[in-house]
Design a protein around this motif. Structure first.
Motif, PDB file in Angstrom:
ATOM      1  N   GLU A 117       0.805  -1.205  -0.043  1.00  8.95           N
ATOM      2  CA  GLU A 117      -0.037  -0.140  -0.023  1.00  8.95           C
ATOM      3  C   GLU A 117       0.907   1.173   0.257  1.00  8.95           C
ATOM      4  OE1 GLU A 117      -3.170   2.530   2.852  1.00  8.95           O
ATOM      5  OE2 GLU A 117      -2.738   0.303   3.368  1.00  8.95           O
ATOM      6  N   GLN A 118       1.789   1.309   0.897  1.00 11.29           N
ATOM      7  CA  GLN A 118       2.838   2.536   0.953  1.00 11.29           C
ATOM      8  C   GLN A 118       3.535   2.546  -0.677  1.00 11.29           C
ATOM      9  OE1 GLN A 118       4.102   4.654   3.246  1.00 11.29           O
ATOM     10  NE2 GLN A 118       2.348   4.207   4.602  1.00 11.29           N
ATOM     11  N   ILE A 119       3.696   1.653  -1.277  1.00 10.66           N
ATOM     12  CA  ILE A 119       4.523   1.916  -2.260  1.00 10.66           C
ATOM     13  C   ILE A 119       3.468   2.384  -3.587  1.00 10.66           C
ATOM     14  CG2 ILE A 119       5.912   0.683  -4.264  1.00 10.66           C
ATOM     15  CD1 ILE A 119       7.028  -0.980  -2.003  1.00 10.66           C
ATOM     16  N   VAL A 120       2.315   1.693  -3.644  1.00 11.86           N
ATOM     17  CA  VAL A 120       1.439   2.028  -4.648  1.00 11.86           C
ATOM     18  C   VAL A 120       0.641   3.370  -4.520  1.00 11.86           C
ATOM     19  CG1 VAL A 120      -1.087   1.558  -5.434  1.00 11.86           C
ATOM     20  CG2 VAL A 120       0.630  -0.553  -5.188  1.00 11.86           C
ATOM     21  N   ARG A 121       0.491   4.000  -3.172  1.00 14.42           N
ATOM     22  CA  ARG A 121      -0.203   5.064  -2.912  1.00 14.42           C
ATOM     23  C   ARG A 121       0.694   6.073  -3.421  1.00 14.42           C
ATOM     24  NH1 ARG A 121      -2.554   6.212   2.925  1.00 14.42           N
ATOM     25  NH2 ARG A 121      -3.343   8.097   1.666  1.00 14.42           N
ATOM     26  N   LEU A 122       2.182   5.949  -3.303  1.00 15.51           N
ATOM     27  CA  LEU A 122       3.032   7.026  -3.673  1.00 15.51           C
ATOM     28  C   LEU A 122       3.254   6.943  -5.332  1.00 15.51           C
ATOM     29  CD1 LEU A 122       6.060   8.305  -4.566  1.00 15.51           C
ATOM     30  CD2 LEU A 122       4.656   9.280  -2.728  1.00 15.51           C
ATOM     31  N   GLU A 123       3.057   5.680  -5.974  1.00 14.33           N
ATOM     32  CA  GLU A 123       3.065   5.635  -7.357  1.00 14.33           C
ATOM     33  C   GLU A 123       1.903   5.973  -7.945  1.00 14.33           C
ATOM     34  OE1 GLU A 123       5.214   4.010  -9.865  1.00 14.33           O
ATOM     35  OE2 GLU A 123       6.384   4.695  -8.090  1.00 14.33           O
ATOM     36  N   ARG A 124       0.684   6.324  -7.409  1.00  9.95           N
ATOM     37  CA  ARG A 124      -0.551   7.021  -7.930  1.00  9.95           C
ATOM     38  C   ARG A 124      -0.289   8.201  -7.715  1.00  9.95           C
ATOM     39  NH1 ARG A 124      -5.270   3.319  -5.026  1.00  9.95           N
ATOM     40  NH2 ARG A 124      -5.159   1.504  -6.362  1.00  9.95           N
ATOM     41  N   LEU A 125       0.263   8.863  -6.750  1.00  8.64           N
ATOM     42  CA  LEU A 125       0.624  10.097  -6.887  1.00  8.64           C
ATOM     43  C   LEU A 125       1.572  10.753  -7.798  1.00  8.64           C
ATOM     44  CD1 LEU A 125       0.428  12.874  -5.261  1.00  8.64           C
ATOM     45  CD2 LEU A 125       2.340  12.267  -3.961  1.00  8.64           C
ATOM     46  N   LEU A 126       2.614  10.124  -7.961  1.00  8.75           N
ATOM     47  CA  LEU A 126       3.597  10.251  -9.233  1.00  8.75           C
ATOM     48  C   LEU A 126       2.766  10.320 -10.445  1.00  8.75           C
ATOM     49  CD1 LEU A 126       6.529   8.274  -8.041  1.00  8.75           C
ATOM     50  CD2 LEU A 126       6.425  10.501  -8.198  1.00  8.75           C
ATOM     51  N   LYS A 127       1.886   9.338 -10.847  1.00  8.13           N
ATOM     52  CA  LYS A 127       1.006   9.359 -12.289  1.00  8.13           C
ATOM     53  C   LYS A 127       0.211  10.775 -12.130  1.00  8.13           C
ATOM     54  CE  LYS A 127      -2.108   6.553 -14.755  1.00  8.13           C
ATOM     55  NZ  LYS A 127      -2.677   5.217 -14.889  1.00  8.13           N
ATOM     56  N   LYS A 128      -0.511  11.056 -10.922  1.00  6.02           N
ATOM     57  CA  LYS A 128      -1.187  12.311 -10.931  1.00  6.02           C
ATOM     58  C   LYS A 128      -0.569  13.516 -11.109  1.00  6.02           C
ATOM     59  CE  LYS A 128      -4.896  10.563  -7.677  1.00  6.02           C
ATOM     60  NZ  LYS A 128      -5.237  10.870  -6.331  1.00  6.02           N
ATOM     61  N   LEU A 129       0.703  13.541 -10.649  1.00  4.19           N
ATOM     62  CA  LEU A 129       1.667  14.445 -11.080  1.00  4.19           C
ATOM     63  C   LEU A 129       2.279  14.722 -12.302  1.00  4.19           C
ATOM     64  CD1 LEU A 129       3.538  14.771  -7.383  1.00  4.19           C
ATOM     65  CD2 LEU A 129       1.459  15.801  -8.414  1.00  4.19           C
ATOM     66  N   GLY A 130       2.313  13.735 -13.270  1.00  9.24           N
ATOM     67  CA  GLY A 130       2.590  13.637 -14.542  1.00  9.24           C
ATOM     68  C   GLY A 130       3.958  13.112 -14.516  1.00  9.24           C
ATOM     69  N   ALA A 131       4.470  12.534 -13.443  1.00  7.05           N
ATOM     70  CA  ALA A 131       5.778  11.646 -13.454  1.00  7.05           C
ATOM     71  C   ALA A 131       5.641  10.225 -14.190  1.00  7.05           C
ATOM     72  CB  ALA A 131       6.504  11.550 -12.256  1.00  7.05           C
ATOM     73  N   PRO A 132       6.616   9.691 -14.653  1.00  6.28           N
ATOM     74  CA  PRO A 132       6.452   8.324 -15.162  1.00  6.28           C
ATOM     75  C   PRO A 132       6.762   7.378 -14.085  1.00  6.28           C
ATOM     76  CG  PRO A 132       8.790   9.051 -15.518  1.00  6.28           C
ATOM     77  CD  PRO A 132       8.099  10.308 -14.943  1.00  6.28           C
ATOM     78  N   ALA A 133       6.038   6.172 -14.332  1.00  9.55           N
ATOM     79  CA  ALA A 133       6.340   5.280 -13.182  1.00  9.55           C
ATOM     80  C   ALA A 133       7.722   5.025 -12.572  1.00  9.55           C
ATOM     81  CB  ALA A 133       5.887   3.794 -13.799  1.00  9.55           C
ATOM     82  N   SER A 134       7.765   4.590 -11.367  1.00 16.50           N
ATOM     83  CA  SER A 134       8.982   4.529 -10.880  1.00 16.50           C
ATOM     84  C   SER A 134      10.026   3.481 -11.560  1.00 16.50           C
ATOM     85  CB  SER A 134       9.036   4.382  -9.284  1.00 16.50           C
ATOM     86  OG  SER A 134       8.463   5.653  -8.722  1.00 16.50           O
ATOM     87  N   ASP A 135      11.179   3.712 -11.664  1.00 19.74           N
ATOM     88  CA  ASP A 135      12.112   2.596 -12.093  1.00 19.74           C
ATOM     89  C   ASP A 135      12.931   2.519 -10.731  1.00 19.74           C
ATOM     90  OD1 ASP A 135      11.921   1.962 -15.082  1.00 19.74           O
ATOM     91  OD2 ASP A 135      11.724   4.207 -15.061  1.00 19.74           O
TER      92      ASP A 135
END
Length: 367
Positions: free
Chosen positions: A235-253
């Motif tokens: 959950e901790q990782i996914v919630r931040l990934e969802r935020l990054l997507k909303k902010l226009g950043a690519p998925a984390s590598d």
């Protein structure tokens, strides 16, 4: 090269980091409605209006590649199975409140020393994927900044990086030393760069990623993942990934573990799923305390990549932090990663070819 046990070394630094972070003053925390980090007082200062490149900002473009032969690789003393310093920074403060804080002067001096010694920055993503495009005879270094603190990125009234922020310092050093590529990796939590408003967060992320910086996952709320149930870790990782997507950043590598603490099982830090959203990163980074193996080496572990805390040689840092290790690498140049300038080949002394990862053998250029 190293005989000490990496796990024990990392545990020492993790313990120190946890203790230090628990002592951080609340003055370093973001405040509600804070927008100063991206300078949104006037529409013209909004990073959305800033072009992707400005003539007074050094370029992060990759250098032109060469065609490395064994003779050329020998001439430049290439060793692409050598060690790479992945430096870890936290807050940049005029007055340090915790041992892991650094002052603007300390950061500037360290980066200038790296530039003079021939180091060229690459992002954590470029490192872990093996996309190391550093001029021949030079050394890669990975600059990483944890927690997305306001001292890492802010713009002044003219829409330029503030002088004593991480980005401002990196650009200053790049201006002084043109071979010093202005890139770094920022691992953020849910209030990146001290910003509360999502439009300001998006503007900051866009400004950075358009200029070659990497913005990636440091979990939602910076918990100790080692003590969380598997579902909570995901959950901790996914919630931040969802935020990054909303902010226009690519998925984390890449992902940096809070406190360097590994979840159980280890594999869920690298890939997993929560609430219908998947994540799959190329590399997971620890909190210390040694240089990393080359991503081309057979003993490189992309699920537990070593970093070095930026600090002097006092106390617990006598043999674990950046001053010690950068001096050590200078004294042991045969152990350091030296580029051949050719991203298609992996150039190494022939005596070390048994250490290359099997999947990389087709790129081998031994001399």
């Amino acid at each position: 090269m190293l005989t000490r046990i990496l796990g024990v070394a990392n545990a020492v630094v993790i313990t120190i980091a946890i203790a230090a972070l628990l002592l951080l003053p609340t003055a370093g925390e973001p405040t509600v409605g804070r927008t100063a980090a991206v300078g949104t007082a006037k529409p013209s200062q909004d990073p959305q209006a800033t072009p992707a490149a400005k003539p007074d900002l050094p370029s992060s473009d990759l250098p032109p590649a060469v065609n490395a032969t064994p003779e050329f690789a020998k001439q430049v003393k290439a060793n692409e199975l050598g060690l790479v310093p992945v430096l870890m920074y936290h807050r940049i403060m005029k007055k340090r409140f915790a041992s892991i804080d650094r002052t603007p002067s300390q950061v500037r001096q360290e980066l200038e020393k790296l530039a003079r010694q021939g180091y060229v920055p690459i992002t954590a993503k470029e490192f872990v994927t093996g996309d190391i495009r550093v001029p021949a005879g030079k050394f890669p270094v990975v600059l990483t900044f944890d927690d997305g603190h306001a001292s890492h990125f802010a713009l002044d009234g003219g829409g330029m990086p503030k002088k004593d922020t991480a980005v401002g310092i990196i650009y200053d050093v790049a201006r002084k030393y043109p071979g010093f590529r202005p890139v770094a990796t920022f691992w953020i939590n849910h209030y990146p760069f001290g910003l509360r408003r999502q439009e300001d967060q998006a503007a900051a992320v866009r400004w950075l990623t358009e200029r070659g910086f990497e913005v990636a996952n440091h979990t939602w709320s910076h918990p100790n993942l080692a003590v969380l149930p598997k579902k909570k870790v995901k959950e901790q990782i996914v919630r931040l990934e969802r935020l990054l997507k909303k902010l226009g950043a690519p998925a984390s590598d890449t992902l940096a573990l809070p406190f360097g603490s590994m979840p159980h099982p280890k594999k869920i830090a690298k890939a997993g799923s929560w609430d219908g959203t998947d994540y799959d990163v190329e590399g997971v980074f620890l909190a210390g305390a040694e240089p990393s193996f080359s991503p081309y080496a057979k003993n490189f572990d992309a699920g537990a990549i070593q970093r070095i805390q930026s600090n002097g040689k006092r106390g617990e840092c006598r043999k674990w932090c950046s001053q010690y290790w950068l001096e050590w690498l200078n004294k042991h140049p045969g152990e350091r990663f030296v580029s051949d300038g050719d991203p298609q080949r992996i150039s190494i002394p022939r005596k070390t070819e048994g250490n290359i990862a099997v999947k990389r053998r087709a790129q081998l250029n031994a001399y």
